[in-house]
Design an enzyme around this catalytic site. Structure first.
Site, PDB file in Angstrom:
ATOM      1  N   HIS A 109       0.829  -1.211   0.000  1.00 33.63           N
ATOM      2  CA  HIS A 109       0.000   0.000   0.000  1.00 33.63           C
ATOM      3  C   HIS A 109       0.865   1.263   0.000  1.00 33.63           C
ATOM      4  O   HIS A 109       2.050   1.228   0.376  1.00 33.63           O
ATOM      5  CB  HIS A 109      -0.932   0.019   1.219  1.00 33.63           C
ATOM      6  CG  HIS A 109      -0.194  -0.003   2.528  1.00 33.63           C
ATOM      7  ND1 HIS A 109       0.413   1.118   3.068  1.00 33.63           N
ATOM      8  CD2 HIS A 109       0.057  -1.012   3.386  1.00 33.63           C
ATOM      9  CE1 HIS A 109       0.999   0.804   4.199  1.00 33.63           C
ATOM     10  NE2 HIS A 109       0.815  -0.492   4.420  1.00 33.63           N
ATOM     11  N   HIS A 155       0.696  -5.681   2.259  1.00 29.09           N
ATOM     12  CA  HIS A 155       1.470  -4.976   3.285  1.00 29.09           C
ATOM     13  C   HIS A 155       2.918  -5.458   3.310  1.00 29.09           C
ATOM     14  O   HIS A 155       3.257  -6.484   2.716  1.00 29.09           O
ATOM     15  CB  HIS A 155       0.833  -5.221   4.655  1.00 29.09           C
ATOM     16  CG  HIS A 155      -0.623  -4.898   4.700  1.00 29.09           C
ATOM     17  ND1 HIS A 155      -1.112  -3.670   5.070  1.00 29.09           N
ATOM     18  CD2 HIS A 155      -1.714  -5.655   4.399  1.00 29.09           C
ATOM     19  CE1 HIS A 155      -2.439  -3.676   5.003  1.00 29.09           C
ATOM     20  NE2 HIS A 155      -2.821  -4.868   4.589  1.00 29.09           N
TER      21      HIS A 155
END
Length: 209
Positions: free
Chosen positions: A12, A153
């Protein structure tokens, strides 16, 4: 018939807690203005790459990044809890310096001995690897021959790439660094993997990150 499956693996964009050096884990914070730009730069850089489907961690920071990369393209985004970041229990929301002072040994383990890391309420790296690799293989099996974008992530990207590299858990944090909105690309064919990109940030248009 042999079909090449292409994986685009993305962390992200930068978040407010990234800037504040806070552990996020299953908690969340919004993308910064720079984080939004990073996702848009990546989206622009792969706009001519064919993407059949997008899988995203169910955390809002990942979902938002996926939407920004997708842009106006008609591509489905499927959310999955199995692609969420490592659960960091009592560390979540805390500043890294504070955690280092309160839990020096466990902080050291997190970065240097991930195979033994644990804190109250957390997952182990092994737990995360098992759920993530299980989901990864499901995604590949379901989408053979397609191009798949996965937005997730840092720890998840690290564990997936370690799986492809056959990297030992103790070496997990060795380079490359997984910057916000960096791109890794892996091609899968006949159960063999070829890493094309790993932590690439050539799409960044500003040096500051």
């Amino acid at each position: 018939m042999n079909h090449k499956t292409t994986l685009f693996l993305v962390r992200h964009g930068q978040t407010e807690w990234n800037v504040q050096h806070r552990f996020q884990g299953h908690q969340d914070s919004p993308l910064t203005n720079l984080g939004v730009k990073q996702a848009l730069w990546l989206g622009e850089s792969i706009q001519n790459a064919h993407v059949d489907i997008i899988y995203s961690s169910s955390s809002k920071r990942a979902r938002r990044t996926a939407e920004l990369i997708k842009g106006s393209r008609e591509i489905s985004i499927i959310e999955s809890d199995m692609l969420r970041e490592i659960n960091l229990g009592i560390w979540e929301g805390r500043n890294q310096q504070e955690v280092k002072e309160l839990y020096p040994e466990k902080f050291y383990d997190f970065w240097n001995n991930p195979e033994v890391f644990n804190v109250q309420g957390s997952e182990s790296f092994k737990d995360v690897s098992e759920r993530v690799i299980s989901k990864l293989n499901q995604i590949i099996d379901k989408n053979r021959g397609k191009s798949i974008l996965i937005v997730t992530h840092t720890v998840v990207v690290k564990l997936i790439m370690a799986y492809f590299e056959e990297r030992l858990m103790k070496d997990l944090w060795n380079p490359p660094y997984i910057h916000p909105a960096c791109l890794s690309k892996v091609e899968v064919m006949n159960n063999k993997f070829e890493i094309i990109l790993h932590g690439d940030i050539s799409h960044f248009k500003e040096e500051k990150f």
